[in-house]
Every structure is written in C-alpha cells, then in structure tokens.
Write an enzyme that holds these catalytic residues in place. Structure first.
Site, PDB file in Angstrom:
ATOM      1  N   ASN A   1      -4.137   6.380  -1.009  1.00  0.00           N
ATOM      2  CA  ASN A   1      -3.665   6.600   0.362  1.00  0.00           C
ATOM      3  C   ASN A   1      -3.091   7.997   0.556  1.00  0.00           C
ATOM      4  O   ASN A   1      -3.153   8.550   1.644  1.00  0.00           O
ATOM      5  CB  ASN A   1      -2.667   5.520   0.766  1.00  0.00           C
ATOM      6  CG  ASN A   1      -3.396   4.225   1.091  1.00  0.00           C
ATOM      7  OD1 ASN A   1      -4.582   4.249   1.425  1.00  0.00           O
ATOM      8  ND2 ASN A   1      -2.723   3.096   0.975  1.00  0.00           N
TER       9      ASN A   1
ATOM     10  N   SER B 158       0.825  -1.216   0.000  1.00  0.00           N
ATOM     11  CA  SER B 158       0.000   0.000   0.000  1.00  0.00           C
ATOM     12  C   SER B 158       0.848   1.250   0.000  1.00  0.00           C
ATOM     13  O   SER B 158       0.352   2.320  -0.306  1.00  0.00           O
ATOM     14  CB  SER B 158      -0.932   0.076   1.207  1.00  0.00           C
ATOM     15  OG  SER B 158      -0.825  -0.985   2.066  1.00  0.00           O
TER      16      SER B 158
ATOM     17  N   HIS C 235      -2.647  -2.832  -6.429  1.00  0.00           N
ATOM     18  CA  HIS C 235      -3.075  -2.412  -5.087  1.00  0.00           C
ATOM     19  C   HIS C 235      -4.586  -2.577  -4.945  1.00  0.00           C
ATOM     20  O   HIS C 235      -5.370  -1.786  -5.473  1.00  0.00           O
ATOM     21  CB  HIS C 235      -2.653  -0.961  -4.847  1.00  0.00           C
ATOM     22  CG  HIS C 235      -2.929  -0.499  -3.457  1.00  0.00           C
ATOM     23  ND1 HIS C 235      -3.277   0.786  -3.140  1.00  0.00           N
ATOM     24  CD2 HIS C 235      -2.921  -1.172  -2.282  1.00  0.00           C
ATOM     25  CE1 HIS C 235      -3.462   0.888  -1.845  1.00  0.00           C
ATOM     26  NE2 HIS C 235      -3.255  -0.281  -1.302  1.00  0.00           N
TER      27      HIS C 235
ATOM     28  N   GLU D  90      -5.852  -0.195  -7.898  1.00  0.00           N
ATOM     29  CA  GLU D  90      -4.846   0.778  -8.323  1.00  0.00           C
ATOM     30  C   GLU D  90      -3.733  -0.002  -9.006  1.00  0.00           C
ATOM     31  O   GLU D  90      -3.118  -0.874  -8.374  1.00  0.00           O
ATOM     32  CB  GLU D  90      -4.266   1.492  -7.089  1.00  0.00           C
ATOM     33  CG  GLU D  90      -4.732   2.915  -6.923  1.00  0.00           C
ATOM     34  CD  GLU D  90      -4.092   3.618  -5.722  1.00  0.00           C
ATOM     35  OE1 GLU D  90      -3.931   4.827  -5.795  1.00  0.00           O
ATOM     36  OE2 GLU D  90      -3.765   2.960  -4.717  1.00  0.00           O
TER      37      GLU D  90
HETATM   38  N1  LIG Z   1      -4.777  -4.637   5.272  1.00  0.00           N
HETATM   39  C1  LIG Z   1      -5.182  -3.742   4.380  1.00  0.00           C
HETATM   40  O1  LIG Z   1      -6.225  -3.095   4.519  1.00  0.00           O
HETATM   41  C2  LIG Z   1      -4.364  -3.568   3.129  1.00  0.00           C
HETATM   42  C3  LIG Z   1      -4.930  -2.895   2.039  1.00  0.00           C
HETATM   43  C4  LIG Z   1      -4.197  -2.794   0.867  1.00  0.00           C
HETATM   44  C5  LIG Z   1      -2.917  -3.313   0.803  1.00  0.00           C
HETATM   45  N2  LIG Z   1      -2.393  -3.931   1.879  1.00  0.00           N
HETATM   46  C6  LIG Z   1      -1.044  -4.493   1.755  1.00  0.00           C
HETATM   47  O2  LIG Z   1      -1.180  -5.882   1.514  1.00  0.00           O
HETATM   48  C7  LIG Z   1      -0.086  -6.584   2.065  1.00  0.00           C
HETATM   49  C8  LIG Z   1      -0.596  -7.653   2.985  1.00  0.00           C
HETATM   50  O3  LIG Z   1      -1.378  -7.091   3.995  1.00  0.00           O
HETATM   51  P1  LIG Z   1      -2.350  -7.969   4.887  1.00  0.00           P
HETATM   52  O4  LIG Z   1      -3.184  -6.999   5.636  1.00  0.00           O
HETATM   53  O5  LIG Z   1      -3.000  -9.005   4.063  1.00  0.00           O
HETATM   54  O6  LIG Z   1      -1.322  -8.669   5.876  1.00  0.00           O
HETATM   55  P2  LIG Z   1      -1.545  -9.967   6.754  1.00  0.00           P
HETATM   56  O7  LIG Z   1      -0.628  -9.852   7.885  1.00  0.00           O
HETATM   57  O8  LIG Z   1      -2.992 -10.191   7.009  1.00  0.00           O
HETATM   58  O9  LIG Z   1      -1.062 -11.145   5.803  1.00  0.00           O
HETATM   59  C9  LIG Z   1       0.260 -11.325   5.407  1.00  0.00           C
HETATM   60  C10 LIG Z   1       0.479 -12.807   5.194  1.00  0.00           C
HETATM   61  O10 LIG Z   1       1.693 -12.999   4.523  1.00  0.00           O
HETATM   62  C11 LIG Z   1       2.248 -14.203   4.967  1.00  0.00           C
HETATM   63  N3  LIG Z   1       3.672 -14.265   4.644  1.00  0.00           N
HETATM   64  C12 LIG Z   1       4.695 -13.601   5.218  1.00  0.00           C
HETATM   65  N4  LIG Z   1       5.856 -13.950   4.614  1.00  0.00           N
HETATM   66  C13 LIG Z   1       5.557 -14.825   3.638  1.00  0.00           C
HETATM   67  C14 LIG Z   1       6.324 -15.540   2.671  1.00  0.00           C
HETATM   68  N5  LIG Z   1       7.636 -15.391   2.587  1.00  0.00           N
HETATM   69  N6  LIG Z   1       5.681 -16.366   1.825  1.00  0.00           N
HETATM   70  C15 LIG Z   1       4.337 -16.496   1.905  1.00  0.00           C
HETATM   71  N7  LIG Z   1       3.570 -15.855   2.800  1.00  0.00           N
HETATM   72  C16 LIG Z   1       4.167 -15.027   3.648  1.00  0.00           C
HETATM   73  C17 LIG Z   1       1.965 -14.180   6.452  1.00  0.00           C
HETATM   74  O11 LIG Z   1       2.050 -15.489   6.989  1.00  0.00           O
HETATM   75  C18 LIG Z   1       0.566 -13.614   6.490  1.00  0.00           C
HETATM   76  O12 LIG Z   1      -0.417 -14.621   6.473  1.00  0.00           O
HETATM   77  C19 LIG Z   1       0.780  -5.522   2.747  1.00  0.00           C
HETATM   78  O13 LIG Z   1       1.779  -5.122   1.847  1.00  0.00           O
HETATM   79  C20 LIG Z   1      -0.191  -4.376   2.984  1.00  0.00           C
HETATM   80  O14 LIG Z   1       0.444  -3.119   3.024  1.00  0.00           O
HETATM   81  C21 LIG Z   1      -3.077  -4.081   3.044  1.00  0.00           C
END
Ligand SMILES: NC(=O)c1ccc[n+]([C@@H]2O[C@H](COP(=O)([O-])OP(=O)(O)OC[C@H]3O[C@@H](n4cnc5c(N)ncnc54)[C@H](O)[C@@H]3O)[C@@H](O)[C@H]2O)c1
Ligand SMILES: CCCCCCCCC[C@H](O)CC(=O)SCCNC(=O)CCNC(=O)[C@H](O)C(C)(C)COP(=O)(O)OP(=O)(O)OC[C@H]1O[C@@H](n2cnc3c(N)ncnc32)[C@H](O)[C@@H]1OP(=O)(O)O
Length: 725
Positions: free
Chosen positions: A499, A428, A449, A461
């Site tokens: 954002n 993000s 995104h 995005e």
């Molecule tokens: N949460 C939101 O609202 C949101 C919105 C848009 C974008 N994002 C972005 O999306 C991404 C993920 O966010 P999230 O909220 O889903 O996080 P999350 O913590 O819910 O999930 C991340 C997952 O990645 C896994 N992981 C970590 N290392 C790994 C690897 N090497 N191989 C495979 N899996 C692995 C973890 O075990 C975990 O289950 C981030 O970059 C975040 O900035 C989040």
C-alpha cells in the site's frame, strides 16, 4: 558431486542390455550444462558398447526433470558463461545423437517433465509415466521458448491446436491426459516404471513395439492451409494478450517454420530465435521474477535458523466480510478447519454465504465437484463467541479498519486462545504494535495481509513487528505456502510495502488530472504499459470509501509527501463512489462496462480550484512515456524509502510485492528491477526536476539521491539501513 559442477547423470547397464541413464540435479533434476554434457557422454558410451541394446532415461528421486537449468540463462545474460554454438544441444545432441541413434531410447517419467525435461523425453522413442506426472512446456512464462525441439515435436505428437494451447498457456497436463493425447505411451504405477520402460525399450529392439521418432511423425499435423489458419489465429490472440512481449510470436515463427518447411528447418529456426530471446529485456525480467518469487520465503535471520514450522490444525477468523470470507475460502480450500466468528446471526449467515458463493463459482466453472464442495464447506463452522477458540492454533482478525475495535479483539483473544496461538491481523494500514497494545502477547502478534479477493490474489504480506518471534513467521510462511500464496515478509509501518507503493501511484494520477491531463488517456497509457487497469478505473473498482480511508492514513502519517486531491471526496459527496454505485471516474452499465463520463470535468475543475493549482500546458499534452514516468517514478521513490527503512529486506521482495499486489507487469521484472533498467541517475533527475516545479510530492528521497550520486543500482543491498526484520 564436484562442488563446482551442477548436477550429473549416472549410467548403469543391466544384464538385460538396457542402459539406464539417471538425471541427477536436485531438487528438480534441472538440465544444467553439466547434466547435458554428462548425458551426451553417457549416450555416446551406451551407443558404443556392445552389451547395450537400448537406453532408458529417467530422473532421480521421483522427478524426471524440471527443464533446463534456468540459472543458465542468467549466466548467458550476464556473460559469465559463453553461449554454446546455436543448436548444439537441441540439434547435435538431442536430435542427431539421441533421437537418430541406432539404439532406441525410452523415457521413464515420474513426477514432472517440464520444459527441456519434456523435450528430452519427446526425443526418446517412447515415454512411460506414472499417474501423477505433470507434462508441460512452460517456457513462455519465463520469457524463453521451448528450445530443445519442443516447438517441433509437441505438435507432431499431440496435434497443432493442443500443442499451441500447451505452449501458449504454459499449463502442464497430467499423465492420463498426456496418454490420451498421444504424448505418453503408457501410464504405470511408480513401482513398475523402470521395469516397464526397460521392457518397452527391448520390445522396440525386437520390433514388438514401434520405433517412433517424434520429429518424423506427420499423422497429427493438419493440412498446410488449415495449419496456417490456426497459426494466424494464434498470432492474433497472442498479439492481443501479450502485446508487450516478442518471444511468444518468435516461438510461433519456429512452429510455423517446422510445419511449412519441415522439422529440420523448424529446429534451426527454434535454435536461432531461442538464442535471440535470451537477451530480450522481458526475458531478463521474467527470469528475475522466477527466482525472486522463490526467494521471498528465504528471510535472513528467520528461515536460516533451523526452525521447523509448527502444525496449524485449526484456524479462527474474526469477521466474515469481504476479506474474512475470502481468507476462510483460501484456508478451507487447503483443508484447514476454520471457525468464522461474526457479530450476529445475520452477519454470520452472510459471511458463510460469501464463502459458499466463492466455492460455488468453482463448481459452476467445473473446477470443483459437488462432493468436493460439500467436503470443503464442512470444514467451516460459524461462531458468535470465543468459546470455540480454545483449541485454535491461529486466529486471523479481519474486522473493519478500526483501531479500538481491533485492540479490544486482541485483548479478548489473549484471554480465550491457547498460549501458543498465533494472533494475526489482516489490517491494511494500522500499526500492529498499536493493535496489540492491550496484550502481553507481542511475540505472537503478526500481520497476515491478504489482498482482495483473498482466495484468488496470490500475495500474502506477512508483517513482522520488532517483537514477533521468528517461529511465528516460519509458521505463517508455511501456512502461506500451503494455501498457495506467495508470502513476502515485511516490517511494520503504515501501509506496509504494497500500500505504501500503491498510494503515490494513485496520487500522481490525481495530481496530473488536476493540472490538466486527461484521466482516460492516463488509464489507457498505464494499461498499455501492462497494468491490469489504470489508476482511475482501479479507484472505481476498489470504491471511494476504501480510497478515502487509505488516503486518510497516508495524510496522517506522511503529510510531507501526500498530494491532497479533493476529486474523490467531491464525487463521494455526490454519491458517486465508484463501480458499486455505477458512477465514479467512469459510468458503468449493467455488464460493468466502463465508459468515460463528460461530467467528470466538473469535479476536476472544482478540485483544482480548492487545491489552488493551475492547468499546466505541459501536463495537458503528456506523451505516454511521460505519463508512465510521472506516475511510476513516485512509486519507485516510495519503494526506495521502504527498502532503505528495512521494511523490505530485499529489493526483489518489492518486485514481487509490486507484481502480485499491484499488478505491475511481471515481464518488466518488478518495480525495482524496472527502475534499475532506467538507472537511478535518470529517475533521480526527473523527480528532482518535477519536485522543483510541482512540489514535495515528487521530491526524491535520500536513498535515491545517494544511489544516483554513485550511479549505483537501486536494488543493491542496503548495508547501513537498520533492518526492521
Ligand atoms: N477490503 C479490502 O480490499 C481489504 C484488503 C486488505 C485488507 N483489508 C482489511 O481487512 C479488514 C476487513 O476488511 P473488509 O473489507 O473485509 O471489511 P468488511 O466491512 O467487509 O467486513 C468486516 C466484518 O467484520 C465484522 N465484525 C465487526 N466487528 C466484529 C467482531 N467484534 N467480531 C466479529 N466480526 C466482527 C463485521 O460484521 C463485518 O462483517 C480491514 O482491516 C481492512 O483494512 C481490506
Ligand atoms: C542460447 C543457448 C542456451 C542453451 C539452450 C537453452 C534451451 C533451453 C530449452 C528449454 O526449452 C528451456 C527450459 O527448459 S526453461 C525451464 C522450463 N521449466 C520450468 O519453467 C519449470 C520451472 N520450475 C517450476 O515450475 C517449479 O519449480 C516446479 C518444477 C514445478 C517445482 O515446484 P515446487 O513448488 O515443488 O518447487 P519450487 O520452490 O518452485 O522449486 C524448488 C527449487 O528448484 C528450483 N528450480 C525449479 N525449477 C528449476 C529449473 N528449471 N532450473 C533451475 N532451478 C529450478 C527453484 O528455483 C527452487 O530453488 P530454491 O533454491 O528456491 O530451493
């Protein structure tokens, strides 16, 4: 076709005495003024010819009509076209010429009959359709009302309650439902459509089928008292659901007039209010949104080069957390086979479980069958390594927001994935160039995104770096379309477009409460403005962990204009981290109902003493208008920066990004459209004044200053800015 005209109709008279009039105005055979006036001439000719016994109206290339040509409203709004006499099309042409003709007509409907298209067909004496046809009156969604007799004929064909449902929700029905409702007289395969319609028309002539004028039907209408009750209820619901819009109530006025005083009076009322709604600001906003939404997929220098999207046969997702599981859900729902990779069995199982839960919720709501659930789930495979990545066409990384982890993953992907594979990240905030630093694959690195929940939120995005190839963008645009997202292509920077706009919004709110404004009144004013919820309720929903992580990125990257409030960190310290912990700016009960918390004052006061700010009596007593301006003008300011920097190519893209990513009310046309409705000069002067009193957080950017000095609209194209796209 004359290049100055928009569409036409053609008429062919067969040996059977049926004149077939075809609407031709690609891509959806919209009813432009040219089409409508041609139709009138064809009709007059058909009525005057002795060799014509009956008429069939159909649309070219498998589509009846997508309705009135929406750009016609824009022409009337801008004054580039004179509005025809009120009621000329709906009463003089469609009712008195077509429906009241002494020769019967049948509509042969393939594909779609929406808005004016369905209304035209309802003025015919019967309607035959193909099984896949979509039939609806989506006008309210555009800020207008059904204006070709739809408010009068639909209730008479399908009953008042169903007509209200179709009109107020803008949702179309399929042919079979239309048939059972009485809207459609017969459903036949495509190949039989025209022959059946011709025969039906001749059968009417020969009295083997009834000659029905929809407008004169009364059998489906409830008794007057009941109708009034139904309409009263509909009005109440409409006031609640669309409090800032007038046109739905004006539409109900036309419906009511028809029921109380008869269809002719109803048609006249419809024509009168139909003409009035065109100049409403909300209508201008919604029509702007219609075209802007379709414009996001047109990216200069990318989509105009003749590139054809490559077929994406298989996608891998890394990380099955909140976002990864939502993205996987969106993809399998559109039939993409997906591999979901996680760090261990437990997390993988949890990720797959989340996808399952997303689909099961559809099964529970009845929108997905159990068979479809099984079939969709079978497209998802789990993995703990990269072995199965050897034949994937696209990878979407969705692991936690950690630069070095993402860098390592992209370096690994380069080793395991095929050369053509698109390498996308759902980050993000992080700069994509940094994520791809350890690879030589910069041309296929892109941001995808999604917004949470990814299988529900409509925006995608697409973030392009200076190196991302046009082909990769075209491919991702195509995937976005297939998974039913509205893509907005933006340049690479911290926070991208959404954002970056979001951040000043929450920051402004924090600033105001630190200076004495009431957070609950702020939330209320912003909800009344049309946002789904206010900034404090939103912070609770997102969770303070995410809020702090995002704030950190902004403080690092844009220190000069970040307001550093300690309210959230202080609450986080006390383990109140938002809705998930049942305590944040609000307190939450078992049913997630939020109620204000008197203890919040304590955190605000502490944050105020840390920032050294004082309560400002002016800010304690802000009017709703002032609250809106002080929270949204900083957003406009940031949107201007994003536009000036070339992160967005068109101001309209920011409008769509704000609507679909932030929940900005669509009837306000989006952030830049709304800003222009107030004028760059006014916004500049307010920000300038606040910046002098309250500091650089409010300081108007150079772009805004320049536009204001010229009195120019903020949405006018940026000629000089170096576009990053
Ligand atoms: N949460 C939101 O609202 C949101 C919105 C848009 C974008 N994002 C972005 O999306 C991404 C993920 O966010 P999230 O909220 O889903 O996080 P999350 O913590 O819910 O999930 C991340 C997952 O990645 C896994 N992981 C970590 N290392 C790994 C690897 N090497 N191989 C495979 N899996 C692995 C973890 O075990 C975990 O289950 C981030 O970059 C975040 O900035 C989040
Ligand atoms: C004051 C007096 C004035 C005169 C009286 C007016 C009275 C009007 C009466 C009438 O009741 C009003 C109406 O009919 S309003 C229109 C109602 N119809 C709709 O709302 C349908 C809008 N379109 C859609 O929902 C979709 O486009 C679709 C038809 C379902 C097709 O979807 P699909 O995904 O396949 O394609 P899109 O990308 O959406 O569209 C393809 C291109 O077609 C353009 N387009 C679609 N519909 C219209 C339309 N009605 N008018 C003009 N242009 C239309 C769309 O913009 C796309 O264009 P591109 O240039 O991007 O290709």
């Amino acid at each position: 076709m004359d290049s100055r005209t928009k569409g036409k109709t053609v008429m062919e008279v067969g040996g059977d005495g049926v004149a077939v009039i075809t609407l031709i105005n690609p891509p959806v055979n919209s009813l432009s003024f040219d089409v409508l006036y041609n139709l009138k001439s064809n009709y007059e000719e058909a009525l005057s010819r002795n060799d014509v016994k009956a008429i069939v109206i159909t649309g070219a290339k498998g589509k009846f009509s997508g309705g009135f040509d929406i750009s016609g409203f824009g022409e009337i709004q801008k004054g580039t076209r004179k509005e025809p006499k009120v009621g000329y099309i709906s009463i003089d042409i469609i009712t008195d010429l077509l429906e009241a003709a002494r020769k019967p007509s049948v509509a042969a409907i393939d594909g779609l009959a929406l808005g004016g298209g369905l209304e035209l067909s309802m003025a015919c004496h019967a309607r035959i359709s193909t099984p896949g046809a979509q039939l609806g009156l989506p006008e309210l969604q555009l800020g207008v009302i059904p204006g070709f007799g739809g408010t009068q004929r639909l209730p008479r064909l399908v009953g008042l309650t169903k007509a209200l449902e179709m009109i107020l929700t803008s949702k179309p029905v399929r042919a079979e439902e239309g048939h059972s409702l009485g809207l459609i007289d017969a459903v036949v395969p495509s190949a039989e459509l025209l022959t059946t319609a011709r025969r039906w028309a001749l059968d009417i002539v020969e009295r083997r089928k009834p000659w029905i004028s929809s407008l004169l039907k009364t059998d489906k209408l409830p008794p007057l008292g009941e109708a009034r009750e139904i309409l009263k209820f509909a009005r109440g619901q409409t006031r609640k659901q669309a409090p800032n819009m007038k046109h739905p109530l004006m539409c109900l006025d036309a419906l009511e007039m028809g029921i109380v005083s008869g269809p002719r009076a109803g048609l006249e009322k419809e024509a009168e209010v139909g003409s009035q709604v065109i100049s409403l600001d909300t209508t201008k906003g919604l029509i702007h949104v219609f075209f802007s939404q379709r414009g996001t997929a047109k990216v200069p220098g990318v989509t105009d080069g003749g590139l054809v999207p490559r077929k994406i046969k298989k996608v891998a997702i890394i990380g099955g957390g909140l976002m990864g599981s939502g993205i996987a859900t969106a993809l399998i729902l559109s039939n993409y086979p997906v591999i979901l990779k996680e760090v261990n069995e437990k997390f993988l199982e949890a990720g797959i479980g989340r996808v399952k839960a997303n689909l099961q919720s559809r099964v529970r709501k009845g929108s997905m069958s159990k068979e479809k659930f099984e079939k969709t789930m079978s497209l998802l495979k789990g993995s703990l390594d990269y072995e199965s990545f050897r034949d994937v066409d696209m990878v979407i990384e969705a692991v936690i927001e950690n630069i070095s982890l993402k860098q390592q993953i992209f370096a690994d992907l380069e080793k395991y994935c095929p050369q053509h594979c698109i390498l996308a990240s759902n980050t993000s905030t992080i700069d994509l160039n940094k994520i791809g630093e350890r690879t030589k694959s910069q041309d296929r690195i892109v941001g995808a995104h999604f917004f949470s929940p990814a299988h529900v939120m409509p925006l995608l995005e697409i973030v392009r770096t200076n190196h991302t190839s046009a082909q990769v963008i075209v491919d991702l645009l195509d995937v976005g379309k297939k998974i039913k997202k509205t893509p907005v292509v933006v340049g690479n920077c911290t926070g991208f477009a959404v954002n970056r706009m979001f951040f000043p919004y929450t920051q402004a709110a924090m600033f105001l409460v630190e200076r004495g404004a009431d957070p609950y009144l702020i939330d209320m004013a912003i909800s009344k403005f049309g946002m789904p919820m206010g900034p404090f309720r939103l912070c609770d929903l997102v969770g303070f962990g995410v809020a702090i992580a995002t704030a950190t990125q902004f403080i690092e990257n844009f220190p000069e204009r970040t307001y550093k409030s300690m309210i959230i960190p202080l609450m986080q310290e006390d383990k109140r981290a938002g809705e998930a912990t049942r305590k944040g700016f609000y307190l939450y009960d078992d049913k997630r109902k939020a109620k204000p918390d008197p203890e919040l004052k304590k955190y605000i006061e502490k944050a105020r003493s840390i920032s050294g700010g004082n309560v400002d009596p002016k800010l304690v007593k802000l009017s709703e208008k002032e609250i809106i301006e002080m929270t949204f003008f900083p957003v406009v300011n940031e949107a201007c920066r994003v536009f000036a920097e070339g992160i967005a190519v068109k101001a309209a893209d920011l409008d769509i990004a704000a609507i679909m990513g932030m929940g900005f009310p669509p009837y306000r046309g989006g952030i830049m459209f709304w800003a222009d409705s107030m004028g760059s000069k006014y916004i500049y002067s307010r920000l300038d004044e606040w910046s002098k009193t309250y500091g650089d957080f409010f300081k108007p950017c150079a772009f805004l200053a320049e536009r204001a000095s010229k009195g120019a609209p903020l949405s006018a194209p940026v000629e000089q800015a170096r576009s990053r796209l």
